[in-house]
Scaffold this motif. Structure first.
Motif, PDB file in Angstrom:
ATOM      1  N   TYR A  12      -1.856  29.176  16.719  1.00  0.00           N
ATOM      2  CA  TYR A  12      -3.305  28.944  16.720  1.00  0.00           C
ATOM      3  C   TYR A  12      -4.035  30.072  17.447  1.00  0.00           C
ATOM      4  CZ  TYR A  12      -4.442  27.878  21.560  1.00  0.00           C
ATOM      5  OH  TYR A  12      -4.696  28.001  22.901  1.00  0.00           O
ATOM      6  N   SER A  13      -3.444  30.564  18.568  1.00  0.00           N
ATOM      7  CA  SER A  13      -4.091  31.646  19.319  1.00  0.00           C
ATOM      8  C   SER A  13      -4.023  32.957  18.546  1.00  0.00           C
ATOM      9  CB  SER A  13      -3.455  31.806  20.703  1.00  0.00           C
ATOM     10  OG  SER A  13      -2.088  32.141  20.606  1.00  0.00           O
ATOM     11  N   ALA A  14      -2.999  33.087  17.675  1.00  0.00           N
ATOM     12  CA  ALA A  14      -2.915  34.272  16.822  1.00  0.00           C
ATOM     13  C   ALA A  14      -4.068  34.288  15.826  1.00  0.00           C
ATOM     14  CB  ALA A  14      -1.577  34.291  16.082  1.00  0.00           C
ATOM     15  N   ILE A  15      -4.456  33.114  15.340  1.00  0.00           N
ATOM     16  CA  ILE A  15      -5.596  33.019  14.425  1.00  0.00           C
ATOM     17  C   ILE A  15      -6.867  33.496  15.124  1.00  0.00           C
ATOM     18  CG2 ILE A  15      -7.061  31.417  13.130  1.00  0.00           C
ATOM     19  CD1 ILE A  15      -4.560  29.674  12.708  1.00  0.00           C
ATOM     20  N   LEU A  16      -7.086  33.005  16.340  1.00  0.00           N
ATOM     21  CA  LEU A  16      -8.273  33.408  17.100  1.00  0.00           C
ATOM     22  C   LEU A  16      -8.217  34.897  17.437  1.00  0.00           C
ATOM     23  CD1 LEU A  16      -8.615  30.410  19.611  1.00  0.00           C
ATOM     24  CD2 LEU A  16      -9.436  30.597  17.261  1.00  0.00           C
ATOM     25  N   GLY A  17      -7.025  35.371  17.823  1.00  0.00           N
ATOM     26  CA  GLY A  17      -6.863  36.785  18.160  1.00  0.00           C
ATOM     27  C   GLY A  17      -7.100  37.687  16.970  1.00  0.00           C
ATOM     28  N   ALA A  21      -6.504  25.184  15.580  1.00  0.00           N
ATOM     29  CA  ALA A  21      -7.173  26.446  15.899  1.00  0.00           C
ATOM     30  C   ALA A  21      -8.622  26.207  16.312  1.00  0.00           C
ATOM     31  CB  ALA A  21      -7.105  27.391  14.702  1.00  0.00           C
ATOM     32  N   ILE A  22      -9.310  25.320  15.605  1.00  0.00           N
ATOM     33  CA  ILE A  22     -10.714  25.054  15.928  1.00  0.00           C
ATOM     34  C   ILE A  22     -10.832  24.273  17.231  1.00  0.00           C
ATOM     35  CG2 ILE A  22     -12.692  23.657  15.181  1.00  0.00           C
ATOM     36  CD1 ILE A  22     -12.165  24.810  12.350  1.00  0.00           C
ATOM     37  N   THR A  23      -9.911  23.354  17.470  1.00  0.00           N
ATOM     38  CA  THR A  23      -9.908  22.653  18.757  1.00  0.00           C
ATOM     39  C   THR A  23      -9.708  23.649  19.893  1.00  0.00           C
ATOM     40  OG1 THR A  23      -9.018  20.640  17.739  1.00  0.00           O
ATOM     41  CG2 THR A  23      -8.784  20.852  20.122  1.00  0.00           C
TER      42      THR A  23
END
Length: 473
Positions: free
Chosen positions: A244-249, A283-285
């Motif tokens: 999930y943090s990879a998506i944000l990154g 990811a959104i959370t």
């Protein structure tokens, strides 16, 4: 001799596993430097854990006996991740034996020891051996990439080193593919991609801070984005600790490359358009929880996210955010002691605008914020504004000493103590405090107000403006 030691370790692990029963995961260890005075900490993360969501983790401690320790962890039916934190010892001074973000699956029985080649033995220990080797590859290439931070002509080269790192890691995982379950194989790949994206983002952030022109020629090969996309419809990604943090990154890197400002709404749209299933929910959370201090930016997004989120754990996290940190939410009542032992309730302060800050002794950011709040207090100089300073110190003695010293708080504040439990204290949980310092403003009706900009960035102008607005209402 080594084979004999390995056999002994396997027999120990097998015996421990049998003793623990079929409904638990066993993690045991033996290190020669450990003594009976030591204890080992195990932090276990549920799948719905995001970076600051402390309610999704459990902490266990085991006393060392005869250089050994053991944990029995309940099985969940889904993968979990753990941090295994060993105390420092004389033999640990030149190497770090603590493990971070190691994958656990039901049925595991893993033994970690300095008497075993590659340190790991037991049932399904191969994934920990692989994870350990992946870390060594990461450290080697990350050190090379760091040599080019701050030099604009080298920014693309730094990114290419990170891509080489990822390809080396993926080759290692592929080498062991036939020894791993499909789930473990996919999760190891996802975590490797995530660590590379995190490294690229850290490098870009550093270069941008060091030299605003440092990212002018940045060009990403797209390897990480391609792999991120190929995994996006794999439902196992829900259980990855870092996907999930990879998506944000990845979105933040996209903003860097396009010279755009990171906007929460745009990131939200990016996730909705490119990811599905519970992976998008996670990811959104994570996005909204990580940015919970930007209440004005997330106030309209949270209700929309709640309308389509299906996973009950993510819905609970988002609902809690909505109820504790958004403008207009009712502030949770508390009862905390002041320095004289008198219990102060939030309800006692109704009718006043409250500037509430959370801190603890030893917090550098808290020490930096305290004098700024003193100046703001003098500028406001209003009897209807109360500065409530809540300490999360471990003991009353430490807290009282800090009040007297005036480094982290002002004596004239309403000083209160949330003692001993730090993040697990009910008051800190009620206000979703997972970092220090944290500022929360409450209006005269006991409602949460907008979060101010960090007073260190705008000399307190935002905080003063919000407080004055609260006084006028």
């Amino acid at each position: 001799m080594m084979k004999q030691l390995l056999l002994v370790a396997l027999l120990i692990v097998g015996g421990l596993s049998a003793a623990a029963g079929k409904d638990s995961i066993t993690i045991s260890g033996y290190f020669r430097y450990l003594t009976d005075r030591d204890s080992v900490t195990l932090r276990v993360y549920d799948y719905y854990h995001t970076s600051y969501n402390l309610n999704a983790e459990k902490i266990y401690q085991a006393k060392v006996k005869g250089n050994s320790f053991i944990f029995h962890i309940p099985q969940k039916g889904v993968p979990q991740y753990v941090d295994l934190i060993l105390p420092n010892g004389t033999e640990d001074s030149t190497r770090n034996l603590t493990l971070y973000s190691y994958l656990l699956t039901d049925g595991d029985s893993i033994h970690y020891s300095d008497r075993i080649k590659d340190h790991f033995a037991g049932k399904r220990a191969e994934k920990w051996r692989i994870r350990n080797q992946l870390e060594k590859i990461y450290i080697f290439y990350a050190s090379k990439a760091s040599q080019f931070e701050g030099h604009s002509i080298k920014s693309t080269f730094s990114a290419s080193i990170m891509d080489t790192l990822l390809l080396r890691q993926l080759a290692l995982i592929e080498l062991y593919k036939n020894t791993l379950s499909r789930q473990t194989y996919d999760l190891l790949k996802a975590d490797a991609v995530a660590s590379t994206i995190a490294a690229k983002l850290t490098s870009l952030s550093y270069m941008n801070a060091y030299n605003k022109n440092a990212v002018e020629d940045f060009h990403d090969s797209g390897i990480t984005d391609s792999l991120l996309s190929s995994l996006s419809r794999n439902k196992e990604m829900l259980y990855s600790h870092d996907y999930y943090s990879a998506i944000l990154g990845s979105f933040k890197i996209l903003c860097f490359s396009k010279k755009q400002t990171f906007e929460i709404q745009n990131c939200y749209n990016y996730i909705r358009e490119n990811f599905s299933f519970q992976v998008a929910e996670k990811a959104i959370t994570g996005l909204l929880y990580d940015n919970r201090n930007r209440s004005s930016d997330i106030s309209e997004i949270i209700p929309e996210a709640l309308s389509w989120t299906k996973d009950e754990n993510f819905k609970r996290i988002l609902s809690n955010l909505q109820q504790t940190r958004l403008k207009g939410a009712s502030a949770k009542n508390f009862e905390l002691p002041d320095p004289k032992g008198k219990i102060v309730k939030l309800s006692d302060l109704r009718g006043k605008v409250l500037v509430m800050d959370f801190w603890y002794t030893g917090c550098g950011g808290c020490a930096g914020l305290a004098p700024k709040l003193v100046k703001i207090k003098k500028q406001l100089s209003n009897k209807d504004v109360i500065f409530v300073s809540i300490s999360a110190d471990k003991s009353k003695e430490i807290w009282l000493k800090s009040i007297k010293q005036g480094i982290y708080t002002d004596k004239s504040n309403t000083n209160l103590l949330a003692e001993g439990l730090r993040y697990n204290h009910p008051v800190l949980k009620d206000y979703s405090v997972t970092g220090f310092p944290t500022l929360i403003l409450i209006d005269k009706q006991g409602k949460i107000m907008n979060n101010p900009v960090d007073p260190g960035k705008d000399e307190g102008k935002s905080l003063i403006s919000i407080v004055k607005q609260g006084l006028a209402e």
